[in-house]
Design an enzyme around this catalytic site. Sequence first.
Site, mmCIF file in Angstrom:
data_model
loop_
_atom_site.group_PDB
_atom_site.id
_atom_site.type_symbol
_atom_site.label_atom_id
_atom_site.label_comp_id
_atom_site.label_asym_id
_atom_site.label_seq_id
_atom_site.Cartn_x
_atom_site.Cartn_y
_atom_site.Cartn_z
ATOM 1 N N ASP A 129 -2.967 1.314 -8.256
ATOM 2 C CA ASP A 129 -3.582 0.085 -7.722
ATOM 3 C C ASP A 129 -4.260 -0.764 -8.801
ATOM 4 O OD1 ASP A 129 -2.777 0.877 -5.172
ATOM 5 O OD2 ASP A 129 -4.632 1.974 -4.800
ATOM 6 N N HIS B 97 -2.019 -3.774 -0.837
ATOM 7 C CA HIS B 97 -3.097 -2.793 -0.730
ATOM 8 C C HIS B 97 -4.208 -3.368 0.145
ATOM 9 C CE1 HIS B 97 -5.521 0.613 -2.005
ATOM 10 N NE2 HIS B 97 -6.526 -0.227 -2.172
ATOM 11 N N LEU C 170 4.449 6.711 -7.436
ATOM 12 C CA LEU C 170 5.691 6.783 -8.218
ATOM 13 C C LEU C 170 5.372 7.153 -9.667
ATOM 14 C CD1 LEU C 170 7.271 3.552 -6.718
ATOM 15 C CD2 LEU C 170 8.136 5.889 -6.362
ATOM 16 N N ASN D 121 4.507 -4.253 7.943
ATOM 17 C CA ASN D 121 4.782 -5.128 6.789
ATOM 18 C C ASN D 121 6.281 -5.219 6.522
ATOM 19 O OD1 ASN D 121 2.365 -6.299 5.290
ATOM 20 N ND2 ASN D 121 1.669 -4.194 5.648
HETATM 21 C C1 GAR Z 1 -1.058 -1.425 5.247
HETATM 22 O O1 GAR Z 1 -2.377 -1.732 5.622
HETATM 23 C C2 GAR Z 1 -0.942 -1.340 3.743
HETATM 24 O O2 GAR Z 1 -1.736 -2.275 3.062
HETATM 25 C C3 GAR Z 1 -1.437 0.059 3.507
HETATM 26 O O3 GAR Z 1 -0.883 0.825 4.540
HETATM 27 C C4 GAR Z 1 -0.698 -0.010 5.688
HETATM 28 C C5 GAR Z 1 0.750 0.101 6.126
HETATM 29 O O4 GAR Z 1 0.958 -0.543 7.344
HETATM 30 N N1 GAR Z 1 -1.047 0.525 2.221
HETATM 31 C C6 GAR Z 1 -1.757 1.374 1.502
HETATM 32 O O5 GAR Z 1 -2.801 1.846 1.887
HETATM 33 C C7 GAR Z 1 -1.153 1.730 0.160
HETATM 34 N N2 GAR Z 1 -2.096 2.365 -0.673
HETATM 35 P P1 GAR Z 1 2.427 -0.832 7.866
HETATM 36 O O6 GAR Z 1 3.218 0.480 7.729
HETATM 37 O O7 GAR Z 1 2.263 -1.257 9.297
HETATM 38 O O8 GAR Z 1 3.011 -1.915 7.007
#
Ligand code: GAR
Length: 192
Positions: free
Chosen positions: A150, A114, A98, A22
């Site tokens: 969340d 999320h 946080l 991301n």
């Molecule tokens: C993503 O799927 C994001 O939505 C999730 O972690 C992954 C990170 O992927 N976030 C959470 O679960 C937050 N609670 P990335 O490091 O490849 O962006």
Amino acid sequence: MVKLTGLKKIKTAVFISGAGSNLKNLIKFSKIKNSPISIDLIFSNNSKAKGLRFSRQFKIKENVSSFKNPKVAETKILNILKKENIKFICLAGFMKVLSKDFIKKFSGRIINIHPSLLPKYKGLDTHMKAIKNRDKIAGCTVHFVTAKLDSGKIILRKEVKISKRDTPTSLAKKILKEEHKLYPAAIKKIFN
Ligand code: GAR
């Protein structure tokens, strides 16, 4: 939400803990001419986060601070954010919670992505929960960050169909692909 639009792009920090797909996607988005944000700082609680390689690749300032003592880490980050004049924060796979005080200082200016259709499946293991419950639809959500995990105001959500053959891993992959479209769309929605 504080209106932050102007001629200049909004100085943004991205917080990561892992792979950073991301983050990479947001960096690419930030370089588009009419993107409202520029990415000026990458923060991670995890010195081994693979995503940190993008700070080197795209020559963006990085800061790493373990959350062993969250208060110390947050004080450090807040100082850096101030020094770098950061006005907006995107959490992108940041796996630490946080504090209320931190969020208050950036109230209305922290967003998160999320991997579920919030308010369903807050917290961890969202893909496994959706499959275990035999859901037909999963998805992802971009929302404002508040002190309650969340639970902040939803900006955008995208549905993803779960097939009978999906595993948590295959579902995570499908959702991640949609996350990469949803996050920039949500940022555009906030600022345009
Ligand atoms: C993503 O799927 C994001 O939505 C999730 O972690 C992954 C990170 O992927 N976030 C959470 O679960 C937050 N609670 P990335 O490091 O490849 O962006």
